[in-house]
Design a protein around this motif. Structure first.
Motif, mmCIF file in Angstrom:
data_model
loop_
_atom_site.group_PDB
_atom_site.id
_atom_site.type_symbol
_atom_site.label_atom_id
_atom_site.label_comp_id
_atom_site.label_asym_id
_atom_site.label_seq_id
_atom_site.Cartn_x
_atom_site.Cartn_y
_atom_site.Cartn_z
ATOM 1 N N UNK A 148 0.833 -1.206 0.000
ATOM 2 C CA UNK A 148 0.000 0.000 0.000
ATOM 3 C C UNK A 148 0.865 1.251 0.000
ATOM 4 N N UNK A 149 1.979 1.215 0.746
ATOM 5 C CA UNK A 149 2.894 2.352 0.765
ATOM 6 C C UNK A 149 3.554 2.528 -0.595
ATOM 7 N N UNK A 150 3.949 1.419 -1.231
ATOM 8 C CA UNK A 150 4.557 1.484 -2.557
ATOM 9 C C UNK A 150 3.544 2.014 -3.572
ATOM 10 N N UNK A 151 2.292 1.552 -3.491
ATOM 11 C CA UNK A 151 1.258 2.011 -4.420
ATOM 12 C C UNK A 151 0.998 3.509 -4.249
ATOM 13 N N UNK A 152 1.026 3.985 -3.014
ATOM 14 C CA UNK A 152 0.825 5.416 -2.771
ATOM 15 C C UNK A 152 1.953 6.232 -3.403
ATOM 16 N N UNK A 153 3.194 5.744 -3.260
ATOM 17 C CA UNK A 153 4.321 6.447 -3.875
ATOM 18 C C UNK A 153 4.228 6.408 -5.395
ATOM 19 N N UNK A 154 3.833 5.271 -5.959
ATOM 20 C CA UNK A 154 3.658 5.183 -7.412
ATOM 21 C C UNK A 154 2.605 6.169 -7.904
ATOM 22 N N UNK A 155 1.528 6.326 -7.132
ATOM 23 C CA UNK A 155 0.480 7.281 -7.516
ATOM 24 C C UNK A 155 1.023 8.699 -7.539
ATOM 25 N N UNK A 156 1.752 9.076 -6.478
ATOM 26 C CA UNK A 156 2.304 10.425 -6.416
ATOM 27 C C UNK A 156 3.331 10.691 -7.496
ATOM 28 N N UNK A 157 4.209 9.725 -7.731
ATOM 29 C CA UNK A 157 5.211 9.878 -8.792
ATOM 30 C C UNK A 157 4.525 9.987 -10.147
ATOM 31 N N UNK A 158 3.491 9.178 -10.377
ATOM 32 C CA UNK A 158 2.771 9.243 -11.647
ATOM 33 C C UNK A 158 2.115 10.594 -11.866
ATOM 34 N N UNK A 159 1.511 11.153 -10.813
ATOM 35 C CA UNK A 159 0.872 12.466 -10.940
ATOM 36 C C UNK A 159 1.897 13.542 -11.274
#
Length: 708
Positions: free
Chosen positions: A448-459
């Motif tokens: 979940x922490x990795x997915x949150x970082x991926x979301x922020x990096x993608x944005x």
């Protein structure tokens, strides 16, 4: 590698002051004091993090000294070779940590994330732009080396307890072209086309306000070593002559490498505040600013400064008493030392006790015992008297305690890393599931922490693409789940649709057999739903998403219609041309009979409403989406016009489903009639009479039955 000062390019940064002395300006005192506080707080945990780094490098004979700030190294070199270790002592590091780290990193980064880009409004153009943005993310996953960045980041989170990501624009990526000079008369400038990159930083490089949670801090700082010549070649460099002051971490403490050309650079980021409404970014080295001050680098699609962290962090575990994270390796260090100790003591036992030696009276053996094949060893028989004899020394067996200690250490390591093996005495599937549940939940928490970082990096990557992928920087994307090209793509096509989501479930590692079994289970569960060619494509590519493409596209189309109903633009959707299977006659308004044309055939509609479901749309999916929408509280509060539009759309779905069911039934009846006709036309064979014994038995039993 470009500095952070030029990573966002001249188009995004806004310099706060350009005029500076040739040697640069002294760093502001408030910034110096803040960075100093951050470094002092980081120093309290840096020793244990550097110890974890050494263990990950398979150097297990380091430990933290009595000050708690430095590492000390035990010698692993024997005295006979110039070291401090006793010759008989064994100090060997057993690399049992590398497979654990490899497995964790692979499990977190092996799958391509499933990106979702949520449209910010119900406008049709914003919806289309969000679909374009999703394709940009899918293609950018490889183009921007997202997987490589997150592999390094996950490793840092496991070892150095924290990892940080920062997307930036790198203008020094080719191909390079000549650009017109900024001042007339000067020679042309050479500029690269540029590309989006992702900076990755460890838990030893990033600091923020001590005692404040990462997300709430008003400033962040990155300390990292950079080559001096690259810094001084930058056209915006104002730092004068730099000295090589970068020190490298080592088990013996901080040291300067010989012939170093590295300077320690501090990148300071201050979020917008009352004193600095646009924030500020400073680049400091040798105690002075080496680049002009700029605005806070994090920007939205419009180029406006955004007040949120410009770094995205992942941690393996949290520390309840600190704002810093906790890692995996640090918790395993003592267990690894126990394993090494038991293994090395076993090796010392082998060296001492498993060496073949002869017991003989002094002087009885002539010469030297060697391992030469066929060699002859002589002995003096005159010395051997009475009970004297030459014999081999008895070799003791290996104590089981060594193996027990190693087994217990490996069991403890599995417990600490949430990779517990299933005990041999547990066979029930339910019991195995209970034992594995803790490990699964712990790993899902990290994902979940990795997915949150991926979301922020993608944005942030989409915002950079919005700014830099202009007419001068056109690219062609082929989405991971689609073949259609986005020709002449420009960043403006995204229209600010940068609300990115990554579901943690899309990151869970699955082997090829697991994926194939998942596909087969879905096909068996919904028999006849998936076309054979789609099933084969999914099995061949081992991608469950291939199987789900049609469903997702049907749901997207239905959600688009719902968004138009919400926005009140349902009736404004332009009509479209009829497709095969949609032909319908034009009815007379009074008699509702088909209007006959000049050729004696009914006149047919050439266009249908744009919201009408198409013949190839999944009607069941559309019906489910619209029924869920009609059950919501939101639908009850919609204007009457919108509710009527919902009813019209729902009625069209039901009518199309009824027509399809009637066509399917008629087709089945036609097939049944054809089969019946074929059977009736076949020559009829006479029925065979019963065999003689059967007739005899029946005639014998009949009287008794009738008599009863």
């Amino acid at each position: 590698m470009p500095t952070l000062s030029d990573r966002f390019g001249s188009g995004a940064k806004k310099v706060l002051h350009k005029v500076a002395p040739p040697r640069g300006m002294e760093a502001p005192s408030d910034v110096v004091s803040r960075v100093k506080r951050g470094r002092e707080a980081l120093a309290e945990v840096s020793a244990r993090r550097r110890e974890a780094i050494e263990f990950a490098r398979n150097n297990h004979y380091v430990s933290i000294d009595k000050t708690g700030r430095k590492l000390k190294q035990q010698s692993t070199v024997a005295m006979s070779e110039g070291g401090d270790k006793l010759n008989h002592r064994v100090r060997r590091s057993h690399d049992i940590l590398a497979p654990i780290l490899k497995g964790k990193v692979s499990a977190a980064t092996s799958r391509v994330p499933t990106y979702e880009v949520l449209p910010t409004t119900y406008d049709h153009e914003d919806y289309s732009a969000s679909r374009v943005a999703k394709k940009v993310l899918d293609a950018g996953y490889e183009l921007w080396s997202v997987q490589a960045a997150f592999r390094r980041g996950v490793h840092n989170a496991l070892v150095t307890e924290e990892a940080f990501f920062m997307p930036y624009w790198d203008p020094d990526v080719g191909p390079f072209v000549e650009a017109p000079p900024e001042i007339e008369g000067e020679p042309p400038m050479v500029a690269g086309m540029g590309e989006i990159k992702i900076g990755v930083y460890s838990g030893l490089e990033v600091t923020w306000e001590p005692g404040v949670q990462f997300e709430d801090s008003r400033w962040y700082a990155i300390d990292h070593a950079r080559p001096i010549d690259q810094l001084e070649r930058d056209p915006d460099f104002i730092g004068g002559k730099l000295s090589a002051d970068a020190e490298l971490n080592s088990p013996a403490g901080q040291r300067k490498p010989k012939g170093s050309n590295l300077a320690m650079v501090t990148e300071y980021f201050e979020r917008p505040c009352r004193d600095w409404p646009s924030g500020r970014r400073l680049t400091i080295s040798n105690g002075r600013e080496i680049f002009p001050e700029e605005e806070y680098p994090l920007r939205d699609h419009n180029g406006q400064v955004v007040d949120r962290p410009c770094l995205h962090r992942i941690v393996y575990s949290i520390d309840g008493e600190s704002e810093r994270g906790r890692g995996l390796v640090q918790s395993c260090i003592e267990t690894i030392r126990t394993f090494d100790h038991a293994s090395n003591k076993a090796t010392e036992f082998l060296q001492l006790c498993l060496v073949p030696q002869l017991l003989a009276p002094e002087g009885a053996i002539k010469g030297v015992i060697t391992d030469e094949p066929g060699g002859v060893v002589e002995y003096d028989s005159d010395i051997l008297t009475g009970g004297d004899e030459i014999k081999w020394r008895e070799i003791p067996s290996m104590p089981r305690e060594f193996e027990n200690e190693r087994a217990l250490a490996m069991q403890q390591l599995g417990y600490l890393t949430n990779d517990n093996p299933v005990p041999s005495q547990v066979e029930a599937a339910k019991a195995i599931g209970v034992l594995a549940q803790k490990d699964i939940l712990a790993w899902q928490d990290f994902l979940e922490d990795v997915a949150k970082a991926l979301s922020g990096v993608g944005a942030d990557c989409l915002s950079l693409a919005q700014q830099y992928y202009t007419e001068q920087r056109m690219i062609r994307f082929r989405g991971r789940t689609g073949w259609e090209p986005i020709a002449d793509f420009r960043g403006a096509d995204i229209r600010g649709q940068t609300d990115v989501r990554v579901q943690p479930g899309s990151l869970e590692a699955m082997t090829r057999p697991m994926i194939e079994q998942k596909i087969i289970n879905a096909v068996n569960m919904f028999q006849g739903y998936f076309p054979p060619e789609i099933v084969l494509a999914a099995l061949q590519s081992a991608s469950f998403e291939k199987l789900n493409e049609g469903f997702e596209q049907d749901e997207e189309q239905a959600q688009y219609i719902v968004s138009q109903i919400r926005s009140g633009k349902f009736w404004e959707i332009p009509p479209r041309a009829t497709l095969p299977g949609e032909e319908a006659p034009i009815l007379h308004p009074d008699s509702e009979e088909p209007i006959i044309g000049p050729g004696g055939k009914p006149l047919m509609h050439e266009r249908v409403p744009g919201w009408m479901p198409r013949p190839f749309d999944g009607l069941s999916v559309h019906r489910r989406v619209i029924e869920t929408f009609m059950k919501s509280d939101e639908w009850r509060t919609l204007p009457q016009d919108a509710q009527e539009a919902t009813g019209v759309y729902y009625d069209a779905i039901l009518r199309l489903e009824a027509q399809k069911a009637a066509r399917d039934a008629a087709q089945q009846n036609a097939v049944a009639e054809q089969l019946g006709a074929e059977n009736a036309a076949k020559p009829q064979q006479p029925k065979q009479l019963p065999s003689a014994p059967a007739l005899a038995g029946a005639s014998e039993e009949a009287p008794s039955g009738s008599g009863e």
